[in-house]
Design a protein around this motif. Structure first.
Motif, PDB file in Angstrom:
ATOM      1  N   ARG A 126      60.075  25.641  53.566  1.00 31.33           N
ATOM      2  CA  ARG A 126      59.968  24.708  52.451  1.00 31.33           C
ATOM      3  C   ARG A 126      61.272  24.591  51.676  1.00 31.33           C
ATOM      4  NH1 ARG A 126      57.073  29.198  51.451  1.00 31.33           N
ATOM      5  NH2 ARG A 126      57.041  30.095  49.350  1.00 31.33           N
ATOM      6  N   GLY A 144      50.733  25.665  43.601  1.00 29.62           N
ATOM      7  CA  GLY A 144      51.286  24.545  42.844  1.00 29.62           C
ATOM      8  C   GLY A 144      51.762  24.965  41.466  1.00 29.62           C
ATOM      9  N   ASN A 182      61.538  16.394  42.869  1.00 31.07           N
ATOM     10  CA  ASN A 182      60.703  17.399  42.225  1.00 31.07           C
ATOM     11  C   ASN A 182      59.549  17.810  43.113  1.00 31.07           C
ATOM     12  OD1 ASN A 182      59.264  15.065  42.207  1.00 31.07           O
ATOM     13  ND2 ASN A 182      58.870  15.020  40.007  1.00 31.07           N
ATOM     14  N   GLN A 183      59.716  17.606  44.435  1.00 28.09           N
ATOM     15  CA  GLN A 183      58.639  17.932  45.359  1.00 28.09           C
ATOM     16  C   GLN A 183      59.054  18.993  46.357  1.00 28.09           C
ATOM     17  OE1 GLN A 183      57.709  13.969  47.004  1.00 28.09           O
ATOM     18  NE2 GLN A 183      55.781  14.267  45.932  1.00 28.09           N
ATOM     19  N   THR A 184      58.068  19.781  46.781  1.00 28.45           N
ATOM     20  CA  THR A 184      58.308  20.741  47.847  1.00 28.45           C
ATOM     21  C   THR A 184      57.981  20.064  49.172  1.00 28.45           C
ATOM     22  OG1 THR A 184      57.767  22.640  46.464  1.00 28.45           O
ATOM     23  CG2 THR A 184      57.573  22.939  48.834  1.00 28.45           C
ATOM     24  N   LYS A 185      58.912  20.138  50.114  1.00 31.20           N
ATOM     25  CA  LYS A 185      58.696  19.529  51.429  1.00 31.20           C
ATOM     26  C   LYS A 185      58.874  20.593  52.501  1.00 31.20           C
ATOM     27  CE  LYS A 185      58.637  15.112  50.112  1.00 31.20           C
ATOM     28  NZ  LYS A 185      57.482  14.258  50.300  1.00 31.20           N
ATOM     29  N   ASP A 205      58.356  17.219  57.469  1.00 33.14           N
ATOM     30  CA  ASP A 205      58.766  16.139  56.570  1.00 33.14           C
ATOM     31  C   ASP A 205      60.217  15.759  56.849  1.00 33.14           C
ATOM     32  OD1 ASP A 205      57.013  17.935  54.040  1.00 33.14           O
ATOM     33  OD2 ASP A 205      56.275  16.224  55.203  1.00 33.14           O
ATOM     34  N   ASN A 207      58.574  28.772  45.203  1.00 31.74           N
ATOM     35  CA  ASN A 207      59.567  28.730  46.264  1.00 31.74           C
ATOM     36  C   ASN A 207      60.610  29.844  46.155  1.00 31.74           C
ATOM     37  OD1 ASN A 207      58.262  26.558  47.391  1.00 31.74           O
ATOM     38  ND2 ASN A 207      59.544  25.044  46.332  1.00 31.74           N
ATOM     39  N   GLU A 250      68.950  14.252  46.558  1.00 29.75           N
ATOM     40  CA  GLU A 250      67.730  14.821  45.995  1.00 29.75           C
ATOM     41  C   GLU A 250      67.533  16.284  46.360  1.00 29.75           C
ATOM     42  OE1 GLU A 250      64.662  12.270  44.961  1.00 29.75           O
ATOM     43  OE2 GLU A 250      66.620  11.954  44.028  1.00 29.75           O
ATOM     44  N   GLN A 291      63.171  22.028  48.424  1.00 33.73           N
ATOM     45  CA  GLN A 291      62.832  21.193  47.268  1.00 33.73           C
ATOM     46  C   GLN A 291      63.665  19.934  47.323  1.00 33.73           C
ATOM     47  OE1 GLN A 291      61.240  24.165  44.553  1.00 33.73           O
ATOM     48  NE2 GLN A 291      62.473  23.098  43.028  1.00 33.73           N
TER      49      GLN A 291
END
Lengths: 300, 458
Positions: A252, B234, A257-260, A265, B239, A273, A254
């Motif tokens: 994962r 969440g 502001n999203q975790t991918k 992905d 992370n 970004e 970042q």
């Protein structure tokens, strides 16, 4: 345990009988292996299924033997007619050292792929592709595809020193402009790929897109160069991976502001970004553990 | 069932329950009163002829016992270990009303292990080839069962598996000390020995696709892709280095044998202070693995109480016996990190139980002002696993619910003709035996569908 494997079962992978069957078929057999630099190897591997299905930007997960780690490797080239793929590997740790023990004629135990989204190839206008160190390999198939798509291609490759540069011929042959930089000036210009990139951006026409693949610090530097001029920049991320199909979340990253998950992905993302600091940090997760293992047990 | 003592077993990955001897099996199988109308059979999701196999053990005929077992269940050595018998067959056993129920699971394991130890598998009868080809996606318990049953019915089966070894959760999820991988491999070899073509390292949804399989000429497709998507909390800090999903942690430890690092090349972090969030079997497995790996404490954090935990009572007991510190009514708010990006703790809130929620369990309600920090140098998030979208994201015709689970009718038929599904991809994360039960049902449906002359739409 003996298996009664019937004739049509050539593709079974279980047990000793299966290994023999695979070896006969040449599945995952290394056709050619060469050293590109003191610590980089080029493997040409027979795998017709992956060769026929893959596209630039995709990767495979490789396990060289029963005890090896699963590691991601970008598909650096492919020959659909021959049914082979090319992997370029930097020998840096246990998994890559195990791979390096294999020679032409040996089979790599497991290869899964093609994985990840393929690169977006289109006619953008002027595309600059920046390959740093090992990143030269994954850049190559994308560069070739961009050229075939009718773009004006500017190729910038860099490495620390002359003996760490490879595939110069391929990169020249697939670009309209070619530049090479080495930190110590022993080949091409003395300096960084970002120095050349700044110059290229400054000269008209402004590039429509930049693709950059290399160590995180390099990709981050490229992103900073292209941010102000607002040039769309794509990077291919290389986090630690285990399964490669989105089931564990180990890869994962970042983005915004999203975790991918880089494996499903990505592996390509919008450079402006990406949280490169987090990527760099997470890449160091096992450094201590692996260092202690080497000290206790001696280098492999 | 004899077990290795907690203090000893919590230091290694060797199996915890040691299994019956022949004498124990003789005694226990004699306790079964061979009911004319057995109450145990209807409680078995695989419909095993329980009195039948128990009688064979009593008669000293373990090959016969396994033959009875394998008529209904292709993975008896697995089920004998991981089935929640206490809420299935052993719960309804008539003897259990007055005393201890017959230890059906232990007997199943005894018979299966005895035959596996002998090596050569018995030749199983197969029907004549039907000329029909079926693609099974996922070599977990559901897929293995469908593949075995269809192969015995004479169909040509290809079993696709994304990982480099078959078994699904049996190899990557359930730890070695609950389910030895050598046993799983032998059970998988049995399935391959039925003539099933097993294609490892072949995830479906990338270059090989679901619609592609139908176009390539398979007469039917079964989807058993399981619950291969990790759930994260969440919350901030998830992370940070040292935070794992349970899928990653267990895959490293079990599938990649990280507990034998560096002999095996895959590392895993061995925290001095590991915290596991969750209350299901996966959380227990994670906690007990962390205990065996680490040099320190393992804390399990759960937002309800032990009573509401979905894990098997036996697994919770094992975890506590081995030294896992369970913190009930505690929920995580954020993960805290140090200046080098490593997890150093988790800020939590105490909870209390309020009104029941959709699951029927009392809803956890935060207690204001109860924020506190639990120290942690490793965090495993084991709050559930969802459906992996790799297969389904490019298959719009295949209808799913809002969680991504595949919608099926009572025959496990999906919305695309010729496509069937079962196991966790349909039910959400559940048990091995339910997946096996689905597998049997799906095999019957597929067989009937094919024999009726149906073909997938072109």
């Amino acid at each position: 345990m003996s298996n009664d494997i019937t004739g049509h079962n050539e593709a079974v992978h279980l047990g000793a009988c299966a290994d023999a069957a695979d070896a006969r078929m040449g599945f995952n057999r290394i056709l050619e292996k060469r050293a590109l630099t003191p610590d980089t190897r080029e493997f040409q591997v027979l795998n017709a299924e992956i060769a026929s299905a893959c596209a630039p930007g995709q990767f495979v997960i490789v396990r060289s033997d029963e005890k090896a780690e699963r590691i991601p490797l970008t598909i650096a080239d492919f020959d659909r007619k021959e049914g082979s793929i090319t992997l370029v590997v930097q020998i840096v740790g246990d998994a890559t050292m195990r791979l390096d023990k294999l020679a032409a004629g040996d089979a790599i135990r497991d290869i899964v792929g093609p994985l990840g989204h393929s690169s977006e190839i289109g006619k953008f206008g002027t595309v600059v592709l920046v390959g740093g160190g090992l990143g030269i390999a994954p850049v190559y198939p994308i560069q070739r595809a961009m050229r075939e798509a009718g773009n004006r291609v500017v190729s910038i490759i860099g490495a620390r020193s002359r003996n760490l540069v490879f595939w110069e011929d391929r990169m020249r042959a697939t670009s309209d402009e070619f530049y090479l930089a080495t930190d110590d000036g022993t080949a091409g210009e003395k300096g960084f790929v970002t120095d050349i990139l700044r110059r290229v951006i400054g000269a008209a026409p402004k590039p429509d897109r930049v693709i950059a693949i290399g160590p995180p610090v390099m990709m981050k530097a490229v992103a900073e160069v292209t941010r102000a001029p607002g040039i769309k920049t794509i990077v291919s991320l290389n986090p630690i991976m285990v399964d490669g199909t989105g089931m564990c979340g180990g890869c994962r990253v970042q983005v915004g502001n999203q975790t991918k998950f880089a494996c499903v992905d990505g592996p390509e993302f919008d450079a402006h970004e990406v949280d490169f600091a987090l990527l760099t940090s997470r890449l160091a997760t096992y450094r201590e553990v692996e260092k202690r293992a080497r000290e206790q047990h001696g280098a492999a | 069932m004899p077990q290795r003592p907690a203090a000893v077993r919590a230091k290694d990955f060797t199996e915890v329950p040691t299994g019956y001897t022949r004498e124990m099996a003789q005694i226990e199988s004699s306790r079964c009163i061979q009911c004319k109308k057995p109450l145990c059979v209807p409680s078995c999701p695989a419909e095993i002829d329980i009195p039948g196999f128990i009688k064979a053990i009593k008669d000293g005929d373990t090959p016969g016992a396994v033959r009875v077992l394998k008529k209904s269940n292709s993975l008896p050595a697995v089920c004998g270990r991981v089935c929640p018998q206490e809420v299935q067959c052993e719960m309804t056993c008539v003897i259990g009303r007055k005393g201890k129920p017959v230890s059906i699971g232990a007997l199943e394991r005894y018979a299966a292990d005895t035959e596996l130890a002998k090596g050569a598998a018995e030749k199983i009868e197969k029907a004549l080839p039907t000329g029909k080809k079926v693609a099974v996606i996922g070599a977990g318990p559901a897929g293995l069962t469908v593949a075995a049953d269809l192969a015995r019915l004479g169909h040509a089966v290809t079993l696709f598996e994304a990982l480099h070894a078959p078994g699904g959760v049996l190899v990557y999820g359930i730890p070695e000390f609950r389910l030895p991988k050598a046993i799983v491999q032998q059970e998988c070899d049995y399935v391959a020995g039925l003539g099933v073509e097993v294609r490892l390292n072949t995830p479906v949804g990338q270059s090989v696709t679901g619609p592609g399989l139908l176009k390539a000429g398979y007469d039917a497709v079964f989807i058993g892709t399981g619950a291969g998507l990790p759930s994260f909390l969440g919350i901030p800090g998830e992370n940070l280095k040292g935070v794992y999903s349970s899928n990653e942690f267990l895959t490293r430890v079990n599938l990649m044998k990280a507990y034998r690092f560096p002999e095996y090349g895959t590392p895993v972090l061995r925290g001095r202070n590991a915290v596991v969030v969750g209350g299901g079997n996966v959380a227990m497995d994670s906690a007990r693995c962390a205990l065996r790996l680490g040099e320190g404490r393992v804390t399990l954090v759960y937002r309800r109480t032990r009573k509401e935990m979905p894990a098997r009572a036996e697994e919770i007991e094992h975890a506590i016996e081995e030294g896992v510190d369970v913190r009930e009514l505690t929920a995580p708010l954020k993960v805290l990190g140090d200046e080098n990006g490593w997890v150093k703790g988790m800020e939590c809130l105490k909870m209390e139980l309020g009104e029941p929620d959709a699951s029927g369990r009392r809803r956890p309600v935060p207690l204001k002002g109860s924020e506190h920090v639990i120290e942690a140098d490793q965090l495993v998030v084991a709050i559930g696993q969802g459906p992996n979208p790799l297969l389904t994201r490019n298959w719009p015709e295949l209808k799913r619910d809002k969680h991504g689970l595949i919608l099926v009718d009572e025959n496990l038929t999906a919305s695309v003709p010729g496509v069937f599904a079962g196991g966790d991809i349909v039910s959400g994360a559940a048990t091995v035996i339910l997946a096996i039960g689905n597998g049997k049902k799906a095999a019957r449906s597929i067989d009937a569908w094919l024999k009726a002359g149906n073909r997938p739409a072109d």
